[in-house]
Design an enzyme around this catalytic site. Structure first.
Site, PDB file in Angstrom:
ATOM      1  N   HIS A 193      16.341  16.607   8.117  1.00 43.15           N
ATOM      2  CA  HIS A 193      17.437  17.311   8.799  1.00 43.15           C
ATOM      3  C   HIS A 193      16.951  18.119   9.997  1.00 43.15           C
ATOM      4  O   HIS A 193      17.743  18.494  10.849  1.00 43.15           O
ATOM      5  CB  HIS A 193      18.154  18.240   7.815  1.00 43.15           C
ATOM      6  CG  HIS A 193      18.983  17.498   6.808  1.00 43.15           C
ATOM      7  ND1 HIS A 193      20.329  17.339   6.932  1.00 43.15           N
ATOM      8  CD2 HIS A 193      18.635  16.827   5.680  1.00 43.15           C
ATOM      9  CE1 HIS A 193      20.799  16.621   5.919  1.00 43.15           C
ATOM     10  NE2 HIS A 193      19.777  16.302   5.128  1.00 43.15           N
ATOM     11  N   ASP A 199      16.660  22.538  17.314  1.00 43.37           N
ATOM     12  CA  ASP A 199      17.557  22.335  16.179  1.00 43.37           C
ATOM     13  C   ASP A 199      17.628  20.842  15.899  1.00 43.37           C
ATOM     14  O   ASP A 199      17.726  20.046  16.837  1.00 43.37           O
ATOM     15  CB  ASP A 199      18.961  22.867  16.534  1.00 43.37           C
ATOM     16  CG  ASP A 199      19.634  23.557  15.355  1.00 43.37           C
ATOM     17  OD1 ASP A 199      19.355  23.162  14.210  1.00 43.37           O
ATOM     18  OD2 ASP A 199      20.445  24.468  15.584  1.00 43.37           O
TER      19      ASP A 199
HETATM   20  C1  GDG Z   1      20.064  22.119   9.080  1.00 42.35           C
HETATM   21  C2  GDG Z   1      19.413  21.844  10.428  1.00 42.35           C
HETATM   22  C3  GDG Z   1      21.282  20.272  10.976  1.00 42.35           C
HETATM   23  C4  GDG Z   1      27.129  29.128   9.289  1.00 42.35           C
HETATM   24  N1  GDG Z   1      27.515  30.410   9.165  1.00 42.35           N
HETATM   25  C5  GDG Z   1      28.548  30.420   8.304  1.00 42.35           C
HETATM   26  C6  GDG Z   1      28.785  29.104   7.889  1.00 42.35           C
HETATM   27  N2  GDG Z   1      27.893  28.329   8.516  1.00 42.35           N
HETATM   28  C7  GDG Z   1      27.856  26.859   8.374  1.00 42.35           C
HETATM   29  C8  GDG Z   1      28.237  26.179   9.673  1.00 42.35           C
HETATM   30  C9  GDG Z   1      27.554  24.827   9.536  1.00 42.35           C
HETATM   31  C10 GDG Z   1      26.330  25.167   8.689  1.00 42.35           C
HETATM   32  O1  GDG Z   1      26.564  26.422   8.072  1.00 42.35           O
HETATM   33  C11 GDG Z   1      25.082  25.332   9.564  1.00 42.35           C
HETATM   34  O2  GDG Z   1      24.657  24.075   9.955  1.00 42.35           O
HETATM   35  P1  GDG Z   1      23.732  23.880  11.233  1.00 42.35           P
HETATM   36  O3  GDG Z   1      23.665  22.437  11.511  1.00 42.35           O
HETATM   37  O4  GDG Z   1      24.301  24.635  12.393  1.00 42.35           O
HETATM   38  O5  GDG Z   1      22.315  24.549  10.891  1.00 42.35           O
HETATM   39  P2  GDG Z   1      21.264  24.630   9.615  1.00 42.35           P
HETATM   40  O6  GDG Z   1      21.781  25.477   8.537  1.00 42.35           O
HETATM   41  O7  GDG Z   1      20.000  25.116  10.240  1.00 42.35           O
HETATM   42  O8  GDG Z   1      21.100  23.115   9.080  1.00 42.35           O
HETATM   43  C12 GDG Z   1      20.470  21.482  11.470  1.00 42.35           C
HETATM   44  C13 GDG Z   1      21.798  20.502   9.556  1.00 42.35           C
HETATM   45  O9  GDG Z   1      20.731  20.873   8.679  1.00 42.35           O
HETATM   46  C14 GDG Z   1      22.469  19.236   9.004  1.00 42.35           C
HETATM   47  O10 GDG Z   1      21.624  18.126   9.089  1.00 42.35           O
HETATM   48  O11 GDG Z   1      22.387  20.090  11.856  1.00 42.35           O
HETATM   49  O12 GDG Z   1      19.866  21.156  12.711  1.00 42.35           O
HETATM   50  O13 GDG Z   1      18.658  22.976  10.885  1.00 42.35           O
HETATM   51  O14 GDG Z   1      28.347  23.917   8.852  1.00 42.35           O
HETATM   52  O15 GDG Z   1      29.625  26.121   9.805  1.00 42.35           O
HETATM   53  N3  GDG Z   1      29.756  28.747   7.014  1.00 42.35           N
HETATM   54  C15 GDG Z   1      30.532  29.749   6.525  1.00 42.35           C
HETATM   55  N4  GDG Z   1      30.353  31.060   6.886  1.00 42.35           N
HETATM   56  C16 GDG Z   1      29.392  31.445   7.769  1.00 42.35           C
HETATM   57  O16 GDG Z   1      29.271  32.627   8.106  1.00 42.35           O
HETATM   58  N5  GDG Z   1      31.509  29.435   5.664  1.00 42.35           N
END
Ligand code: GDG
Length: 465
Positions: A155, A364
């Site tokens: 990821h 990322d």
């Molecule tokens: C890893 C990789 C890759 C965030 N704050 C809140 C909240 N979130 C949710 C977002 C999103 C998820 O969490 C975060 O996903 P990301 O992709 O932005 O980042 P990582 O956690 O680092 O994930 C990344 C991912 O895996 C999938 O393959 O894209 O690059 O690092 O869905 O909406 N959700 C809620 N409250 C929050 O305050 N409910």
């Protein structure tokens, strides 16, 4: 078709939760469709590690979880996974903390988890391992004689070989990766970094057309599978939340000002200090924006047990305080900085209200927030996405305002441009991005990976041994 077995560090709750994101939902659906098992860490720490996993059944899906011992949690999770692999794979060599004892704990936990999983597997089960915590799990399963199809998806980014080489154990990790039948990466860039390592450092060969990789005595396949979101569902959620009580409260508190929004786990890969500096620069260099914009950063605390994360938190508190102190008026606070998570539906409504989504990670794997922000917009009056060139999402969302997150002046200029962008240009950019998100959903991602994994040849008995 055999059962699907998912292995990931954290295992979703059988009943799902209000905070469940698209990835969790997609994997749960894939499991429910084929029947299968979700295996991983329970999220709990106990003094003594248990030998057999705790089993809970829900419909056609079994959940199997193991606790970590205090020592394993420190060495495997806080140590090697989050203080070594995470910063290294995000190109932050200066933040790496490497200890051989932590690497040994990482190997031991992978071996223990493989040994606990093996007796639960049936011969035609297809195993799909997720992420950097479990890179060696496939080779441990092979060492136990398992011949099942086993795939792996990373990821996070795969770093350039010059960066990866800084890790003393790098060759062992890449060799372990090659034990999988299929290795999935987020982007062509990550795939290229992996194949360059294999050819230049590992003395292997790569057939780019078919994705076949021959190295360390094994033949495997590697490809890019950019992860998506549940686009239509998220768009509908945002539309339904546009006038929720929370959205109305936020709207009235803005008093007509434009909202710039950032949502990230409080993590050093997300570029938050640079982002705060860029907002500072906007207010400093574009005085007409003062009093006209509000920047809301939602940054739930993450991995608070790791020293670098605590230092980052202190740095951001100081920055937010300094910028607010310098520019605030008695009736206007430039930055709203929240360390609490917000419910998923509330976030969706807020994205729709925002004029600008500010997504500027220093590195990322993909970044799902960028995709969710786009999906949440009102088609008749969409906001503008500002996106780091170093997020995997930039490969697909090229109609965003693409920026270098290290270039604070450039990000400030992009903010100014986004705030003043005419409606026709906003709609044009948004429609192009939305088309991409509608095609490549998280369901499609899941299907593509599993179809390709099913098409790989089964390991021969000699290879399995
Ligand atoms: C890893 C990789 C890759 C965030 N704050 C809140 C909240 N979130 C949710 C977002 C999103 C998820 O969490 C975060 O996903 P990301 O992709 O932005 O980042 P990582 O956690 O680092 O994930 C990344 C991912 O895996 C999938 O393959 O894209 O690059 O690092 O869905 O909406 N959700 C809620 N409250 C929050 O305050 N409910």
């Amino acid at each position: 078709m055999g059962r699907l077995v998912i292995v990931s560090n954290r295992v979703a709750q059988p009943r799902g939760s209000a905070r469940a994101g698209g990835l969790e939902v997609a994997l749960r659906e894939a499991l429910a469709e084929r029947g299968g098992m979700w295996f991983g860490w329970s999220g709990e720490v106990s003094e003594e590690p248990e030998a057999a996993p705790r089993l809970v059944r829900s419909g056609r899906v079994q959940y199997a979880t193991l606790n970590l011992s205090t020592e394993e949690h420190e060495g495997f999770y806080t140590g090697f996974s989050n203080s070594t692999l995470w910063p290294l794979f995000h190109y932050r060599i200066g933040l790496i903390d490497f200890h051989r004892s932590a690497f040994r704990a990482y190997r031991r936990v992978n071996a223990r988890f493989a040994a606990a999983l093996a007796p639960l597997l049936q011969p035609d089960d297809v195993v799909w391992v997720h992420d950097y915590h479990f890179i060696p799990l496939g080779s441990e399963l092979r060492a136990l004689g398992l011949r099942n199809r086993v795939g792996f998806f990373l990821h996070i980014p795969f770093p350039a070989k010059e960066v990866l080489a800084a890790l003393p154990a790098h060759e062992q990790l890449v060799e372990a990766l090659c034990a999988y039948d299929l290795i999935g990466f987020q982007t062509a860039g990550d795939l290229g970094a992996f194949t360059r390592f294999v050819t230049d450092e590992g003395g292997g060969t790569v057939d780019t057309a078919s994705g076949t990789v021959s190295a360390y005595g094994r033949v495997t396949r590697a490809a890019a599978y950019p992860i998506g979101i549940e686009t239509e569902a998220f768009a509908a959620l945002a539309a339904g939340e546009a006038h929720s009580e929370e959205a109305e409260r936020l709207r009235s508190s803005l008093a007509g000002r434009s909202l710039i929004m950032g949502v990230d786990r409080l993590d050093h890969s997300k570029g938050l200090p640079h982002r705060f500096e860029a907002f500072h620069e906007l207010l400093g260099s574009y005085p007409d924006t003062r009093g006209q914009v509000t920047f809301m950063q939602v940054a739930p605390i993450s991995r608070g047990e790791v020293a670098q994360y605590r230092a980052l938190r202190r740095q951001l508190e100081a920055l937010a305080g300094r910028i607010n102190g310098k520019f605030a008026e008695f009736d206007w606070m430039p930055i709203r900085y929240l360390n609490r998570p917000l419910p998923r539906q509330t976030l969706a409504g807020f994205y729709r209200l925002a004029r600008v989504g500010l997504v500027t990670p220093l590195r990322d794997g993909m970044n799902l927030v960028a995709k969710e922000f786009v999906a949440a917009q009102d088609p008749a009056d969409p906001g503008v996405l500002i996106l780091s060139r170093f997020a995997g999402a930039a490969y697909e969302l090229s109609q965003a305002l693409i920026v270098n997150p290290f270039d604070v002046d450039q990000v400030a200029a992009a903010l100014n441009r986004a705030l003043k962008m005419p409606l026709a240009e906003r709609i044009g950019r948004w429609e192009a991005m939305m088309e991409n998100l509608r095609t490549n959903t998280v369901g499609v991602w899941c299907e593509n990976f599993l179809d390709d994994l099913a098409a790989t040849a089964l390991a021969s008995p000699e290879e399995a041994a």
